[in-house]
Write a protein that holds these residues in place. Structure first.
Motif, PDB file in Angstrom:
ATOM      1  N   THR A  71       5.321 -29.978 -75.116  1.00  0.00           N
ATOM      2  CA  THR A  71       5.795 -30.024 -76.578  1.00  0.00           C
ATOM      3  C   THR A  71       5.120 -31.065 -77.370  1.00  0.00           C
ATOM      4  O   THR A  71       5.467 -31.445 -78.632  1.00  0.00           O
ATOM      5  CB  THR A  71       7.137 -30.412 -76.282  1.00  0.00           C
ATOM      6  N   GLU A 104       8.724 -25.717 -79.125  1.00  0.00           N
ATOM      7  CA  GLU A 104      10.208 -25.608 -78.553  1.00  0.00           C
ATOM      8  C   GLU A 104       9.950 -25.575 -76.915  1.00  0.00           C
ATOM      9  O   GLU A 104       9.093 -24.895 -76.690  1.00  0.00           O
ATOM     10  CB  GLU A 104      11.071 -24.562 -79.209  1.00  0.00           C
ATOM     11  N   VAL A 111       3.398 -15.277 -82.691  1.00  0.00           N
ATOM     12  CA  VAL A 111       4.271 -15.400 -81.246  1.00  0.00           C
ATOM     13  C   VAL A 111       3.528 -14.363 -80.260  1.00  0.00           C
ATOM     14  O   VAL A 111       2.768 -13.450 -80.695  1.00  0.00           O
ATOM     15  CB  VAL A 111       5.644 -14.976 -81.469  1.00  0.00           C
ATOM     16  N   THR A 168       7.738 -14.358 -77.746  1.00  0.00           N
ATOM     17  CA  THR A 168       7.845 -15.552 -76.953  1.00  0.00           C
ATOM     18  C   THR A 168       6.899 -16.354 -77.533  1.00  0.00           C
ATOM     19  O   THR A 168       5.762 -16.052 -78.111  1.00  0.00           O
ATOM     20  CB  THR A 168       7.446 -15.524 -75.444  1.00  0.00           C
ATOM     21  N   PRO A 169       7.389 -17.884 -77.997  1.00  0.00           N
ATOM     22  CA  PRO A 169       6.201 -18.725 -78.449  1.00  0.00           C
ATOM     23  C   PRO A 169       4.991 -18.797 -77.735  1.00  0.00           C
ATOM     24  O   PRO A 169       5.190 -18.722 -76.238  1.00  0.00           O
ATOM     25  CB  PRO A 169       6.877 -19.997 -78.359  1.00  0.00           C
ATOM     26  N   HIS A 182       3.048 -20.993 -76.723  1.00  0.00           N
ATOM     27  CA  HIS A 182       2.512 -22.252 -75.843  1.00  0.00           C
ATOM     28  C   HIS A 182       3.411 -22.267 -74.696  1.00  0.00           C
ATOM     29  O   HIS A 182       3.340 -23.284 -74.008  1.00  0.00           O
ATOM     30  CB  HIS A 182       2.784 -23.656 -76.692  1.00  0.00           C
ATOM     31  N   GLN A 183       4.222 -21.593 -74.637  1.00  0.00           N
ATOM     32  CA  GLN A 183       5.345 -21.502 -73.504  1.00  0.00           C
ATOM     33  C   GLN A 183       4.846 -20.622 -72.167  1.00  0.00           C
ATOM     34  O   GLN A 183       5.380 -21.298 -71.170  1.00  0.00           O
ATOM     35  CB  GLN A 183       6.599 -20.919 -73.793  1.00  0.00           C
ATOM     36  N   SER A 212       7.665 -21.743 -68.687  1.00  0.00           N
ATOM     37  CA  SER A 212       8.517 -20.851 -69.432  1.00  0.00           C
ATOM     38  C   SER A 212       9.848 -20.549 -68.586  1.00  0.00           C
ATOM     39  O   SER A 212      10.896 -20.352 -68.951  1.00  0.00           O
ATOM     40  CB  SER A 212       7.930 -19.432 -69.582  1.00  0.00           C
ATOM     41  N   GLU A 261      -0.759 -11.140 -79.831  1.00  0.00           N
ATOM     42  CA  GLU A 261      -0.214 -12.019 -80.757  1.00  0.00           C
ATOM     43  C   GLU A 261       0.005 -11.180 -82.095  1.00  0.00           C
ATOM     44  O   GLU A 261      -0.636 -10.439 -82.677  1.00  0.00           O
ATOM     45  CB  GLU A 261      -1.122 -13.183 -81.028  1.00  0.00           C
ATOM     46  N   ARG A 318       5.531 -22.590 -86.209  1.00  0.00           N
ATOM     47  CA  ARG A 318       6.468 -22.262 -85.228  1.00  0.00           C
ATOM     48  C   ARG A 318       7.164 -23.294 -84.361  1.00  0.00           C
ATOM     49  O   ARG A 318       8.183 -23.443 -83.415  1.00  0.00           O
ATOM     50  CB  ARG A 318       5.673 -21.180 -84.158  1.00  0.00           C
TER      51      ARG A 318
END
Length: 255
Positions: free
Chosen positions: A173, A165, A112, A135-136, A138-139, A197, A108, A162
């Motif tokens: 989301t 998305e 991100v 990459t975010p 949470h994805q 993802s 991290e 962030r």
């Protein structure tokens, strides 16, 4: 970031970085295209591009510019100085050989997830993930594993800055739903990505934690949804990952 009282960004630096980002998106572009896309004067675009070329950052091919290998040296240096890299690399290789799937080590940075090393098993599938990709959190599985083991205040800051998305229809989301999901990850020790993802791809991720229990690194195993299902997804891969991350944590603690 950049919210300190009295802070003002340096516009020339911002412009230079915007040109770099543009060339990464477009592969190459001429001065006119750079000026039009960034909304700056052609003369300004030309001065920035020529300066970046003189410094070795850009390469000119005819009337167009592209990124040069200047970044490769810096990227390799940054990755190699990560304390976890040398400890995680052999375990990532072992997991790829044992599972025949794609295995990643992710850190991290600035809220991100950054892929710093990956290894391919015999049946790995190709996705958009690559070394250096941001990459975010949470994805994807490794990102969620990291996010779940950060301090609560840090989680809140990341979500505020962030956002959430969606990458696919399965991406979480909703903040309340994500908070509950992160609590489940903390309780069981690993995260599952169910096509959140990339459509058709599932993954399992486990954090590499410090002595305080926080995590800024994780390892994940990813593969096609038709292979990563049932006990493979919920028992076999988590057991392999948790064993690997525990070994890495012990090695880091005594290095």
């Amino acid at each position: 970031m950049g919210s300190e009282p009295g802070y003002r960004p340096v516009e020339t630096v911002e412009t230079a970085l915007e040109i770099v980002a543009l060339l990464k998106r477009r592969d190459r572009a001429g001065v006119t295209a750079i000026a039009d896309e960034l909304g700056i004067a052609k003369s300004t675009a030309s001065r920035h591009a020529r300066t970046l070329e003189d410094q070795g950052v850009l390469v000119r091919e005819g009337e167009a510019y592209r990124l040069g290998t200047w970044f490769l040296d810096y990227g390799t240096y940054v990755r190699n100085r990560q304390p976890v890299f040398e400890a995680a690399k052999p375990k990532v290789d072992e997991l790829a050989a044992a599972t025949d799937e794609k295995v990643w080590c992710v850190i991290e940075e600035h809220g991100v997830g950054v892929h710093i090393y990956g290894a391919e098993g015999r049946h790995s599938v190709r996705t958009h993930a690559r070394v250096g990709r941001r990459t975010p959190l949470h994805q994807f599985a490794a990102g969620k594993a990291i996010l779940a083991h950060l301090p609560d205040e840090r989680i809140g800051t990341i979500l505020e800055e962030r956002g959430l998305e969606a990458a696919t229809d399965e991406t979480i989301t909703d903040r309340s739903e994500l908070r509950e999901h992160l609590e489940t990850i903390r309780e069981r020790g690993y995260a599952i990505n169910r096509e959140e993802s990339v459509r058709g791809v599932r993954a399992v991720g486990a954090p590499i934690r410090s002595d305080s229990g926080d995590a800024v690194t994780a390892i994940s195993v990813a593969g096609p949804a038709n292979r990563l299902r049932g006990e493979v997804l919920t028992e076999e891969l988590p057991a392999l990952l948790l064993g690997a991350t525990n070994e890495i944590e012990v090695n880091l603690a005594h290095s």
